[in-house]
Design an enzyme around this catalytic site. Sequence first.
Site, PDB file in Angstrom:
ATOM      1  N   TYR A 152       0.843  -1.201   0.000  1.00  0.00           N
ATOM      2  CA  TYR A 152       0.000   0.000   0.000  1.00  0.00           C
ATOM      3  C   TYR A 152       0.877   1.249   0.000  1.00  0.00           C
ATOM      4  O   TYR A 152       0.714   2.140  -0.839  1.00  0.00           O
ATOM      5  CB  TYR A 152      -0.919  -0.006   1.217  1.00  0.00           C
ATOM      6  CG  TYR A 152      -1.628   1.290   1.499  1.00  0.00           C
ATOM      7  CD1 TYR A 152      -1.106   2.205   2.412  1.00  0.00           C
ATOM      8  CD2 TYR A 152      -2.821   1.605   0.850  1.00  0.00           C
ATOM      9  CE1 TYR A 152      -1.745   3.415   2.665  1.00  0.00           C
ATOM     10  CE2 TYR A 152      -3.473   2.802   1.105  1.00  0.00           C
ATOM     11  CZ  TYR A 152      -2.923   3.703   2.025  1.00  0.00           C
ATOM     12  OH  TYR A 152      -3.565   4.896   2.274  1.00  0.00           O
TER      13      TYR A 152
HETATM   14  N1  NDP Z   1      -9.846   7.397   5.533  1.00  0.00           N
HETATM   15  C1  NDP Z   1      -8.625   7.753   5.929  1.00  0.00           C
HETATM   16  O1  NDP Z   1      -8.376   7.963   7.143  1.00  0.00           O
HETATM   17  C2  NDP Z   1      -7.520   7.905   4.931  1.00  0.00           C
HETATM   18  C3  NDP Z   1      -7.791   7.888   3.565  1.00  0.00           C
HETATM   19  N2  NDP Z   1      -6.740   8.032   2.668  1.00  0.00           N
HETATM   20  C4  NDP Z   1      -7.005   8.024   1.233  1.00  0.00           C
HETATM   21  O2  NDP Z   1      -8.110   8.876   0.919  1.00  0.00           O
HETATM   22  C5  NDP Z   1      -8.910   8.269  -0.121  1.00  0.00           C
HETATM   23  C6  NDP Z   1     -10.348   8.108   0.362  1.00  0.00           C
HETATM   24  O3  NDP Z   1     -10.320   7.423   1.625  1.00  0.00           O
HETATM   25  P1  NDP Z   1     -11.660   6.699   2.150  1.00  0.00           P
HETATM   26  O4  NDP Z   1     -12.847   7.518   1.839  1.00  0.00           O
HETATM   27  O5  NDP Z   1     -11.395   6.254   3.551  1.00  0.00           O
HETATM   28  O6  NDP Z   1     -11.678   5.419   1.183  1.00  0.00           O
HETATM   29  P2  NDP Z   1     -12.601   4.099   1.235  1.00  0.00           P
HETATM   30  O7  NDP Z   1     -11.662   2.935   1.335  1.00  0.00           O
HETATM   31  O8  NDP Z   1     -13.661   4.249   2.238  1.00  0.00           O
HETATM   32  O9  NDP Z   1     -13.282   4.147  -0.209  1.00  0.00           O
HETATM   33  C7  NDP Z   1     -12.460   4.001  -1.322  1.00  0.00           C
HETATM   34  C8  NDP Z   1     -13.325   4.130  -2.554  1.00  0.00           C
HETATM   35  O10 NDP Z   1     -12.535   3.671  -3.645  1.00  0.00           O
HETATM   36  C9  NDP Z   1     -13.296   2.703  -4.373  1.00  0.00           C
HETATM   37  N3  NDP Z   1     -12.429   1.676  -4.954  1.00  0.00           N
HETATM   38  C10 NDP Z   1     -11.530   0.910  -4.304  1.00  0.00           C
HETATM   39  N4  NDP Z   1     -10.984   0.025  -5.161  1.00  0.00           N
HETATM   40  C11 NDP Z   1     -11.561   0.243  -6.372  1.00  0.00           C
HETATM   41  C12 NDP Z   1     -11.437  -0.343  -7.656  1.00  0.00           C
HETATM   42  N5  NDP Z   1     -10.581  -1.357  -7.879  1.00  0.00           N
HETATM   43  N6  NDP Z   1     -12.206   0.124  -8.659  1.00  0.00           N
HETATM   44  C13 NDP Z   1     -13.061   1.148  -8.460  1.00  0.00           C
HETATM   45  N7  NDP Z   1     -13.222   1.761  -7.267  1.00  0.00           N
HETATM   46  C14 NDP Z   1     -12.489   1.302  -6.241  1.00  0.00           C
HETATM   47  C15 NDP Z   1     -14.235   2.077  -3.366  1.00  0.00           C
HETATM   48  O11 NDP Z   1     -15.337   1.504  -4.036  1.00  0.00           O
HETATM   49  P3  NDP Z   1     -16.241   0.400  -3.263  1.00  0.00           P
HETATM   50  O12 NDP Z   1     -16.893   1.144  -2.166  1.00  0.00           O
HETATM   51  O13 NDP Z   1     -17.181  -0.115  -4.298  1.00  0.00           O
HETATM   52  O14 NDP Z   1     -15.280  -0.669  -2.764  1.00  0.00           O
HETATM   53  C16 NDP Z   1     -14.586   3.267  -2.499  1.00  0.00           C
HETATM   54  O15 NDP Z   1     -15.664   3.978  -3.061  1.00  0.00           O
HETATM   55  C17 NDP Z   1      -8.233   6.939  -0.465  1.00  0.00           C
HETATM   56  O16 NDP Z   1      -7.394   7.084  -1.587  1.00  0.00           O
HETATM   57  C18 NDP Z   1      -7.409   6.646   0.775  1.00  0.00           C
HETATM   58  O17 NDP Z   1      -6.285   5.804   0.477  1.00  0.00           O
HETATM   59  C19 NDP Z   1      -5.438   8.146   3.083  1.00  0.00           C
HETATM   60  C20 NDP Z   1      -5.140   8.146   4.430  1.00  0.00           C
HETATM   61  C21 NDP Z   1      -6.163   8.076   5.450  1.00  0.00           C
HETATM   62  N1  LIG Z   2      -8.751   3.455   0.852  1.00  0.00           N
HETATM   63  C1  LIG Z   2      -8.454   3.690   2.144  1.00  0.00           C
HETATM   64  N2  LIG Z   2      -7.210   4.063   2.486  1.00  0.00           N
HETATM   65  C2  LIG Z   2      -6.906   4.269   3.801  1.00  0.00           C
HETATM   66  C3  LIG Z   2      -7.878   4.118   4.778  1.00  0.00           C
HETATM   67  C4  LIG Z   2      -9.192   3.736   4.379  1.00  0.00           C
HETATM   68  O1  LIG Z   2     -10.096   3.592   5.213  1.00  0.00           O
HETATM   69  N3  LIG Z   2      -9.425   3.533   3.068  1.00  0.00           N
HETATM   70  N4  LIG Z   2      -7.591   4.332   6.076  1.00  0.00           N
HETATM   71  C5  LIG Z   2      -6.347   4.647   6.477  1.00  0.00           C
HETATM   72  C6  LIG Z   2      -6.120   4.803   7.949  1.00  0.00           C
HETATM   73  O2  LIG Z   2      -6.993   5.813   8.478  1.00  0.00           O
HETATM   74  C7  LIG Z   2      -4.711   5.153   8.334  1.00  0.00           C
HETATM   75  O3  LIG Z   2      -4.382   6.434   7.854  1.00  0.00           O
HETATM   76  C8  LIG Z   2      -4.635   5.166   9.847  1.00  0.00           C
HETATM   77  O4  LIG Z   2      -3.299   5.376  10.240  1.00  0.00           O
HETATM   78  C9  LIG Z   2      -5.228   4.779   5.528  1.00  0.00           C
HETATM   79  N5  LIG Z   2      -5.666   4.609   4.155  1.00  0.00           N
END
Ligand code: NDP
Ligand SMILES: Nc1nc2c(c(=O)[nH]1)N=C([C@H](O)[C@@H](O)CO)CN2
Length: 240
Positions: A152
């Site tokens: 990741y």
């Molecule tokens: N939440 C957090 O604390 C953090 C988030 N981030 C980054 O911020 C962004 C949003 O986070 P968050 O809202 O938590 O993300 P989520 O994991 O909750 O949602 C990710 C979204 O991406 C979609 N997705 C994943 N894989 C695919 C695929 N192969 N094809 C099409 N769509 C896909 C999912 O679709 P489906 O629902 O259908 O699976 C979902 O809608 C991400 O890039 C994450 O890595 C980074 C650090 C911390």
């Molecule tokens: N696609 C996602 N990416 C990440 C998520 C998640 O929920 N969906 N969550 C994290 C964590 O919050 C991490 O930042 C905690 O240390 C990271 N990326």
Amino acid sequence: MGNTKTRPILITGGGRRIGLALAHHFLSQHQPIIVSYRTRYPAIEQLTAAGALCIQADFSSDEGVLAFADRVKEKTQGLRAIIHNAGDWAGEKSGVALPNVLSRMLQIHVHAPYLLNHALESLLRGFGHAASDIIHFTDYVVERGSDKHIAYAASKAALDNMTRSFAKKLAPEVKVNAIAPALILFNDDDDAEYRQQALNKSLMKIAPGEKEIIDLVDYLLTSCYVTGRTFGVDGGRPLR
Ligand SMILES: NC(=O)C1=CN([C@@H]2O[C@H](COP(=O)(O)OP(=O)(O)OC[C@H]3O[C@@H](n4cnc5c(N)ncnc54)[C@H](OP(=O)(O)O)[C@@H]3O)[C@@H](O)[C@H]2O)C=CC1
Ligand SMILES: Nc1nc2c(c(=O)[nH]1)N=C([C@H](O)[C@@H](O)CO)CN2
């Protein structure tokens, strides 16, 4: 900056959490949006009813990514911005084949943005200086690595590097920046012990929620100068 109200903003993975919050934010500003979704949550019906163009897409193959790009090009002559929100947080767990983890992380965090940026470049150009944006959602772990999410972190590091490459390629018409969050939102299955441990990893000791990201996205879209940069939204975690 070009007419930002007629060209839609493309949000990948807009069916839940941060992507969905961004979608509602822009709709509340009467900013047209195109949303990619993989799973058809009830939220997709709501976005559609509110005027969003929602397109089903699975980015787990290059063919799926390119088919989505073709659908977008059928629907609009221009894009105000592409926000690469879609992501997948998979760790190295026993019983999960390592090649599958690595390819899955690279597919969503590297193949999809790389191919979409190239395929949709023409929709971002032709509207003037700094008139369009690309925003990559990376992660704080790009700086430090992660012993439990190695693939990741590596995939997000590649996405971070592509921020600078695409900034060089697309300037000055298109700005390209990255947002590197640490904990923003918990997942529903995070237990109390995990939540406390996670909160303790930063100086600010909160999970701030989607607005922290939305406010930074708004700033980046209004800038006429900032490009090729990564913005940490991490509560001071690097200083712990
Ligand atoms: N939440 C957090 O604390 C953090 C988030 N981030 C980054 O911020 C962004 C949003 O986070 P968050 O809202 O938590 O993300 P989520 O994991 O909750 O949602 C990710 C979204 O991406 C979609 N997705 C994943 N894989 C695919 C695929 N192969 N094809 C099409 N769509 C896909 C999912 O679709 P489906 O629902 O259908 O699976 C979902 O809608 C991400 O890039 C994450 O890595 C980074 C650090 C911390
Ligand atoms: N696609 C996602 N990416 C990440 C998520 C998640 O929920 N969906 N969550 C994290 C964590 O919050 C991490 O930042 C905690 O240390 C990271 N990326």
